[in-house]
Write an enzyme that holds these catalytic residues in place. Structure first.
Site: not given
Ligand SMILES: Cc1cc2nc3c(=O)[nH]c(=O)nc-3n(C[C@H](O)[C@H](O)[C@H](O)COP(=O)(O)O)c2cc1C
Length: 315
Positions: A1-2, A61, A91, A132, A192-193, A217
């Site tokens: 997560m960036e 990634q 993204c 992804k 995921n999600g 998250r």
């Molecule tokens: C702050 C933030 C940064 C993220 N950065 C990336 C990233 O760099 N690469 C990626 O594949 N997904 C990124 N995501 C998405 C998450 O990997 C994930 O797919 C998304 O949050 C849904 O899953 P969750 O409900 O478990 O958070 C990011 C999400 C958030 C909230």
């Protein structure tokens, strides 16, 4: 997560356990071959066999829209030590999408195919290539086409974040789609999600019929969530981490960030507040601490209060 899960956090979370793999923040590829320093900054684990210190494999990634440039950079990443590469087609950021990378590409399954195929062809067979995706940009109309494009490009597996770009991060994720896509594909689908708790994991598994799951998250909201989930698989019951243990991990994160030569207190403070903002969704003690420190500008004061908080509940 960036901006959230960097190499320090990957180290700390995989040390707690339950992860088979983890993924870096994305490396943004625009028009050129990036210098090694960029790959090493985002993935310092490249210098250590592409594993976290606890031995969990790290996937690098990439995010970008030009097949040939993505392929060149993938090749470079592998020369530098990457053992698996994931391509980000999810993204939602306006900046990223204006540069033709991330979720905007979900409007064009042919480009998803050409980017994935070009990266696949550019690196040796033993390097796993995955992608992804989200369910689409503004509708789910192309969800199946995009997933099939990834499979047709010979990816080893696909991760699906069960939302469209326009859904953003709104609750709930559409897990029913994961099962539909999974049924249509021969390659494994990682769900995921909104897997932010053990209950959500169980419901997602039930609805999606998937065997592999990615935490976003949830990994930072409950640092031992992956461990709890993997314990279910082995029919084990494990003690959940107590707040004082979680707080000790946050303190360790602060200390690790401070070992970086150019790291400013302001940035460390921002990251600690950010983590507490996630943790407060699960730990009342984090909510209390966050409300105390949210306006603070001195890292030393936050450090003191964090240590004080970590001693609560400790026997
Ligand atoms: C702050 C933030 C940064 C993220 N950065 C990336 C990233 O760099 N690469 C990626 O594949 N997904 C990124 N995501 C998405 C998450 O990997 C994930 O797919 C998304 O949050 C849904 O899953 P969750 O409900 O478990 O958070 C990011 C999400 C958030 C909230």
């Amino acid at each position: 997560m960036e901006g959230v899960i960097d190499h320090h956090m990957r180290h700390l979370l995989t040390r707690i356990g339950g992860y088979d793999h983890c993924v870096t923040e994305f490396v943004r590829i625009s028009e050129q071959l990036l210098p090694p320093v960029v790959f090493h900054r985002i993935c310092p684990e490249l210098a250590h066999g592409s594993q976290t210190k606890s031995g969990t494999p790290v996937t690098l990634q990439l995010l970008g829209g030009a097949p040939n440039v993505m392929a060149e950079n993938a090749q470079r990443a592998v020369e530098l030590g990457a053992t698996a590469i994931d391509i980000n087609f999810g993204c939602p950021s306006r900046f990223t999408n204006s540069k033709a990378g991330g979720a905007i590409l979900l409007k064009e399954p042919e480009r998803i195919y050409s980017i994935t195929a070009a990266v696949r062809r550019a690196v040796p067979d033993e390097i796993a290539i995955s992608a992804k995706i989200r369910l689409g940009y503004d509708t789910t109309d192309l969800a199946m086409d995009n997933a099939q494009a990834v499979e047709a490009a010979n990816a080893s597996f696909i991760t699906v974040h069960a939302r469209t770009k326009v859904d953003g991060y709104h609750y709930p994720a559409r897990w029913e789609w994961l099962g539909k896509i999974n049924d249509a594909l021969a390659i494994p689908l990682v769900a995921n999600g909104d897997i932010h708790s053990v209950d959500e994991f169980l419901r997602c598994r039930e609805m999606s019929n998937c065997e592999d799951f990615m935490l976003g998250r949830g990994a930072v909201i409950q640092p031992d969530l992956a461990r709890k989930i993997s314990a279910i698989q082995f029919d084990r019951v494990i003690e959940p981490m107590q707040w004082y243990e979680v707080a000790a991990v946050v303190i360790k994160m602060m200390e690790l960030m401070q070992t970086e030569p150019a790291m400013q207190d302001k940035k460390v403070l921002g990251r600690i507040k950010q983590w507490l903002a996630y943790l407060k969704r699960h730990y009342p003690e984090a909510a209390l601490l966050f409300s105390e420190i949210r306006g603070m500008k001195q890292l030393s004061t936050v450090d003191y209060l964090l240590r004080l908080s970590s001693s609560t509940g400790k026997e």
